[in-house]
Design an enzyme around this catalytic site. Sequence first.
Site, PDB file in Angstrom:
ATOM      1  N   ASP A   1       0.852  -1.107  -0.082  1.00 31.35           N
ATOM      2  CA  ASP A   1       0.076  -0.052   0.097  1.00 31.35           C
ATOM      3  C   ASP A   1       0.884   1.390  -0.056  1.00 31.35           C
ATOM      4  O   ASP A   1       1.697   1.371   0.698  1.00 31.35           O
ATOM      5  CB  ASP A   1      -1.098  -0.172   1.198  1.00 31.35           C
ATOM      6  CG  ASP A   1      -1.945   1.033   1.395  1.00 31.35           C
ATOM      7  OD1 ASP A   1      -2.419   1.415   0.052  1.00 31.35           O
ATOM      8  OD2 ASP A   1      -2.304   1.370   2.247  1.00 31.35           O
TER       9      ASP A   1
ATOM     10  N   ASP B   1       3.260   4.646  -5.205  1.00 36.93           N
ATOM     11  CA  ASP B   1       2.567   5.997  -5.286  1.00 36.93           C
ATOM     12  C   ASP B   1       3.527   6.985  -5.440  1.00 36.93           C
ATOM     13  O   ASP B   1       4.452   7.439  -4.641  1.00 36.93           O
ATOM     14  CB  ASP B   1       1.961   6.131  -3.608  1.00 36.93           C
ATOM     15  CG  ASP B   1       1.589   7.425  -3.452  1.00 36.93           C
ATOM     16  OD1 ASP B   1       1.376   8.364  -4.400  1.00 36.93           O
ATOM     17  OD2 ASP B   1       0.986   7.545  -2.190  1.00 36.93           O
TER      18      ASP B   1
HETATM   19  P1  13P Z   1      -8.587   4.650   5.927  1.00 41.44           P
HETATM   20  O1  13P Z   1      -7.568   4.578   6.835  1.00 41.44           O
HETATM   21  O2  13P Z   1      -9.085   5.926   5.871  1.00 41.44           O
HETATM   22  O3  13P Z   1      -9.497   3.676   5.880  1.00 41.44           O
HETATM   23  O4  13P Z   1      -7.811   4.548   4.421  1.00 41.44           O
HETATM   24  C1  13P Z   1      -7.226   3.316   4.141  1.00 41.44           C
HETATM   25  C2  13P Z   1      -6.353   3.526   2.759  1.00 41.44           C
HETATM   26  O5  13P Z   1      -6.654   4.162   2.059  1.00 41.44           O
HETATM   27  C3  13P Z   1      -4.982   2.750   2.761  1.00 41.44           C
HETATM   28  O6  13P Z   1      -4.213   3.133   1.773  1.00 41.44           O
END
Ligand code: 13P
Length: 288
Positions: A85, A106
Amino acid sequence: MALVSLKEMCEKARKGKYAVGQFNINNLEWTKSILQTAQELKSPVILGVSEGAGKYMTGFKTVASMVKAMIEELNITVPVALHLDHGTYEGCYKCIEAGFSSIMFDGSHFPIEENIAKTKELVEVCAKKGLSLEAEVGSIGGEEDGVVGLGECADPDECKKIADLGITILAAGIGNIHGKYPSNWPGLRFDILEQIKKKVGDMPLVLHGGTGIPTDMIKKAISLGVTKINVNTECQLAFQEATRKYIEEGKDLQGKGFDPRKLLAPGCEGIKKVVKEKMEIFGSIGKA
Ligand code: 13P
């Protein structure tokens, strides 16, 4: 079942007009709770790992080994993707080497030309290994040092440039932010989402910052091409609330209530509840 990439999962979701949830993991309890819920509900699932969480778990190799072993030991048969992520350029290569099945690069904070160049390179590397690649345009805001940004909106032309590189899925800012939404948040910019959709056609889209977005907005976003929704903070809040209750009720002081397996159990139930609620809203139940 072996880890899968996002390609087939998100393509199926796009055609079926539902979204697959990405739930971020922090440790063994998080991973187990999410995998068990996905299996129980016959839903595909994406396990998201931020660079910080990867470091916390001692490194991406530990994470990949744990997730793969857990899928086997728990007999998980639904499709599971292990996804980096908000990866940095270096982090992407580390996760590719560690055995992740999906990568997010990203590059939204770079000038667009640099974002394009780095994304293009990673498209080729991921394609050779059969991994999916998520790219981002228009950074997703959120709380940083106590200041809450309202969320940037991506430029639809820049979205098209990145989508045309051959990525699997695109994250584009549409006023969404990470963490809790402030009371003055004006909501998602569906006008921008529609413009992006027009430019990128069938490219599946990602909605970050899934915590606290009202259900009607989530459903509308799915109808406009969103096929992956990221949720992190809401699981953390559920875990925290349940753990606080357990301790405030003095349960850790009763019998063997101090045993970590007992102490962490209510928090795990909290995570499972959130994952179930989200899967219901996203429409992914029974789609595995
Ligand atoms: P939240 O923590 O707001 O749920 O977002 C999660 C996210 O977008 C991880 O990339």
